[in-house]
Design a protein around this motif. Structure first.
Motif, mmCIF file in Angstrom:
data_model
loop_
_atom_site.group_PDB
_atom_site.id
_atom_site.type_symbol
_atom_site.label_atom_id
_atom_site.label_comp_id
_atom_site.label_asym_id
_atom_site.label_seq_id
_atom_site.Cartn_x
_atom_site.Cartn_y
_atom_site.Cartn_z
ATOM 1 N N THR A 52 0.833 -1.204 0.000
ATOM 2 C CA THR A 52 0.000 0.000 0.000
ATOM 3 C C THR A 52 0.866 1.251 0.000
ATOM 4 O OG1 THR A 52 -0.091 0.210 2.421
ATOM 5 C CG2 THR A 52 -1.722 -1.236 1.380
ATOM 6 N N THR A 66 -7.740 -14.326 -8.376
ATOM 7 C CA THR A 66 -8.602 -13.286 -7.813
ATOM 8 C C THR A 66 -8.006 -11.911 -8.123
ATOM 9 O OG1 THR A 66 -7.484 -13.205 -5.666
ATOM 10 C CG2 THR A 66 -9.272 -14.822 -5.925
ATOM 11 N N THR A 67 -8.870 -10.947 -8.313
ATOM 12 C CA THR A 67 -8.410 -9.583 -8.589
ATOM 13 C C THR A 67 -7.547 -9.068 -7.451
ATOM 14 O OG1 THR A 67 -10.395 -9.141 -9.884
ATOM 15 C CG2 THR A 67 -9.172 -7.227 -9.071
ATOM 16 N N GLU A 68 -7.951 -9.381 -6.220
ATOM 17 C CA GLU A 68 -7.236 -8.880 -5.052
ATOM 18 C C GLU A 68 -5.803 -9.408 -4.992
ATOM 19 O OE1 GLU A 68 -7.584 -8.798 -0.151
ATOM 20 O OE2 GLU A 68 -9.017 -9.928 -1.337
ATOM 21 N N LYS A 69 -5.642 -10.723 -5.208
ATOM 22 C CA LYS A 69 -4.294 -11.292 -5.101
ATOM 23 C C LYS A 69 -3.408 -10.823 -6.253
ATOM 24 C CE LYS A 69 -1.898 -15.467 -3.692
ATOM 25 N NZ LYS A 69 -2.014 -16.904 -3.335
ATOM 26 N N ARG A 116 -3.645 -7.937 -7.857
ATOM 27 C CA ARG A 116 -3.270 -6.548 -7.592
ATOM 28 C C ARG A 116 -2.203 -6.469 -6.502
ATOM 29 N NH1 ARG A 116 -7.969 -4.546 -6.654
ATOM 30 N NH2 ARG A 116 -8.305 -3.584 -8.680
ATOM 31 N N THR A 117 -2.360 -7.248 -5.434
ATOM 32 C CA THR A 117 -1.382 -7.245 -4.347
ATOM 33 C C THR A 117 -0.016 -7.699 -4.841
ATOM 34 O OG1 THR A 117 -3.107 -7.695 -2.719
ATOM 35 C CG2 THR A 117 -0.845 -8.151 -2.049
#
Length: 268
Positions: free
Chosen positions: A70, A107-110, A112-113
């Motif tokens: 982040t 997954t979009t989250e993984k 992006r991370t």
């Protein structure tokens, strides 16, 4: 003209992903000769455990608990250095992650991370730390043998590490006149927590056939990486097997590589 190499004696290092694996091993091998180590990671308890392990050495140990995926976390690292009056001369960008399985099912989250951690955090933290890096300075980026070839079912990770290797080699040329040594280490399969983090919730894994021939210990990876930094080498593939494999992958015609990858992928 390339940099002459970075002297480790009395270095003041910032190490990301320092709570386990290669990051913790970098801390262990630097602690006997460093003046200051700033250990950066998300898990406070794991960081404290590494710090306790190093208390017998002369280096001053600081723990900075942040999420590097982040903008807030990356800014907190800079604020931490400023608040404690720390002036590093070595940045070790080790934090990273993978994701086993097809890109379409990720997954979009993984995803992006993974991009934030492997590419954005490494790039932006380097950009922010460079102005405060005392000379002679050093930057050591952890890439991967995966950077030398496309990897089905590990596509984003391999592509992100290709970025790290290319970025590092460019910086090695740019920063040499400023007496900053940039080294990229590209390990093959190494026993760390990487696989545990890369596996998906349903247990999806990747084809590990042939990896045993290339596997070396975290201790050797770190030792060869630090030796390369001291020697001013821009890129190192630790272990004879990994070095040979990297040369093979880089020289192989791309058409032939795609055929081999299609064959291997069909076996999964």
């Amino acid at each position: 003209m390339m940099a002459n190499g970075f002297p480790l004696k009395n270095c003041r290092a910032v190490i990301t992903g320092a709570s386990s694996g290669l990051g913790a091993e970098f801390a262990r091998q630097l602690a006997p000769q460093a003046a200051t180590l700033v250990l950066v990671a998300r898990r406070a308890e794991a960081l404290d455990a590494v710090k306790k392990e190093l208390l017998g050495f002369p280096a001053l140990i600081f723990c900075c608990v942040v999420d590097l995926a982040t903008d807030v976390g990356r800014n907190e690292v800079l604020a931490f250095l400023d608040a404690h009056g720390l002036n590093p001369n070595l940045l070790i960008n080790n934090a990273g992650m993978g994701d086993y399985g097809s890109f379409a099912s990720s997954t979009t989250e993984k995803t992006r991370t993974q991009l934030e951690l492997n590419i954005t955090a490494l790039t932006m933290l380097t950009h922010a730390v460079l102005p405060m890096l005392e000379r002679p300075g050093g930057v050591l980026n952890v890439s991967s043998l995966a950077s030398t070839l496309p990897m089905p079912n590990l596509a984003v990770y391999a592509a992100s590490k290709a970025y790290v290797t290319s970025f590092s080699e460019a910086l090695a040329v740019e920063l040499a006149p400023q007496n900053i040594t940039v080294t990229c280490v590209c390990p093959g399969p190494t026993p760390t927590n990487f696989s545990k983090t890369a596996k998906r919730a349903d247990g999806t894994d990747t084809n590990r056939e042939g990896q045993g021939l290339l596997r070396i210990s975290p201790q050797r990876v770190v030792a060869e990486a630090l030796a390369a930094l001291q020697q001013g080498r821009a890129c190192v593939f630790p272990g004879a097997g990994v070095a040979i494999a990297s040369l093979f992958f880089r020289l192989m015609p791309r058409g032939l590589m795609r055929l081999l990858l299609l064959w291997r992928h069909g076996k999964e």
